[in-house]
Motif scaffolding. Structure first.
Motif: not given
Length: 442
Positions: A128-133, A152-153
């Protein structure tokens, strides 16, 4: 980073130190609360008095320095890095088994390596982290086990392709529009270099061993996704004729045909960079760590003048991506909700607030299509960025276990194993580790 693997040691860890936890089903939950990952965090919220620990490999201890400095300044938190002694992939599971646990850690976000630290038991989920999408399509595939994101990538996976010396290619009469579009064409180009120049067509690093895997890897790119799925369920084997054929072709059509330098049995990774730069070798098939070595010695202008890069797969001019431990950062369940949220805040700060500054300072490609890669990257790096979206994954990204193929290929070039025996050794190790992990079908 290299792809040196330590599976026998990890199997031993599974058989002893971690027993019922680390060697059980890698997707089984321990029931440790993960509620912190459901709440939103402000990347720059005040964190005075909060102290986080981050584990890194010895050669990547400075990799997060820019973002740590910026995060500490913005929030008042403290992030302490701890370099784990080599060999990293072996010592991390051992330390976890002893009860030691960081808040954050670099770890390879592939399906073959991520399970060794028991993500569902040990790690916060990051779906659900904002950077995923915002991640690129290839990066979105990494850090996920059974549909759950655990890493996290922060950097793009290494790209596997062919680095070449432009002067050697010119002497061999190879124009830019004559770059190979298949592995067979690559070997044919090698013969052209051999016949027309004094350079060795390829440089192979039998002394360091780990780069030996790449020539085999390239030849396995035509295998369908279903083959890898079946391999992971014990319905296909590494002894498949297509694997044996790839090993045999490397042995006979490249090494046996004189397409490598004379000392290929003792060649080294650093030696390959020097040989390519000096024009003693025309090509080196390797991953991005090879370029990093060159960038440490030569300017962008020098690199652009002397070296080129092109992607290659078995039957197309397609690159390959190879995850490594610098690509992924994981956050641990520590039982301390404040620290867990601070760890997530650090990752959000890294990939949201600070990301443009981070990649500019590191001079690396962006993992987010919406954030442009920094100016001034070498042409070889730009070519890799262009090739990444359509790249094939190396087997570390497809198989649930990544066997030590390089060790068995080294045995072959030293005359200790036949191609069939190499394939059998790979299969034996693959099955041994998969069984230790309680993988279905083994």
């Amino acid at each position: 980073m290299t792809e040196r693997r330590l599976l026998p040691a990890l199997v031993l860890i599974c058989a002893t130190a971690l027993t019922a936890t680390a060697c059980s089903d890698p997707t089984a939950s321990s029931g440790t609360p993960d509620a912190a990952s459901d709440s939103k965090v402000d990347p720059t919220a005040e964190l005075d008095g909060v102290r986080l620990t981050m584990w890194t490999a010895q050669n990547t201890v400075n990799a997060p320095k820019q973002v740590i400095d910026a995060f500490e300044k913005a929030t008042g938190a403290r992030v302490d890095t701890q370099a784990i002694p080599d060999l990293y992939e072996q010592n991390v599971p051992t330390k976890l088994a002893s009860g030691d646990k960081p808040d954050l850690m670099f770890w390879q976000p592939s399906i073959s390596t991520l399970p060794f630290i028991q993500p569902q038991q040990n790690l916060l989920t990051l779906d659900k982290e904002p950077w995923v999408d915002k991640l690129g399509d290839t990066e979105k595939k990494l850090g996920v086990i059974k549909g759950k994101r655990y890493a996290a990538i922060v950097t793009s996976p290494a790209m596997l392709g062919v680095y070449y010396n432009k002067d050697v290619f010119k002497k061999a009469g190879i124009a830019d529009d004559q770059l190979p579009k298949s592995y067979d064409e690559l070997l044919a180009l090698g013969h052209q270099i051999k016949d027309r120049t004094d350079a060795a067509p390829f440089y192979e690093a039998g002394g360091d061993k780990w780069p030996l895997q790449w020539q085999m890897q390239v030849q396995l790119t035509d295998l369908p996704a279903t083959w890898w799925t079946d391999l992971n369920r014990n319905k296909e084997k590494w002894t498949d004729p297509v694997v044996v054929k790839a090993v045999t072709k490397y042995k006979d059509k490249l090494l046996g045909a004189g397409l490598a330098q004379k000392n290929y049995k003792t060649g080294t990774f650093t030696g390959s960079a020097d040989a390519l730069w000096n024009g003693d070798a025309g090509m080196v098939l390797n991953v991005t760590s090879f370029q990093s070595q060159l960038q440490a010695k030569h300017s962008t202008a020098e690199l652009d003048k002397k070296l080129g890069w092109f992607p290659i797969s078995n039957s197309s001019a397609t690159g390959m991506y190879s995850p490594d431990q610098t690509n992924g950062v994981v956050a641990f369940k520590t039982g301390d909700t404040k620290r867990q949220n601070a760890a997530r805040q650090f990752l959000d700060f890294w990939l949201e607030t600070d990301y443009p500054a981070y990649i500019k300072a590191m001079k690396i490609p962006s993992v987010q299509p919406g954030v442009p890669s920094p100016d001034g990257l070498p042409q070889t790096s730009q070519a890799q960025i262009k090739a990444l979206p359509t790249a094939n994954g190396v087997f570390q990204a497809k198989a649930i276990v990544a066997p030590d193929t390089h060790l068995y290929l080294a045995d072959m070039i030293y005359g200790k194993k036949s191609p069939q025996q190499v394939a059998q050794a790979i299969q034996d190790q693959f099955a041994q580790v998969a069984k230790a992990q309680s993988a279905p079908g083994f």
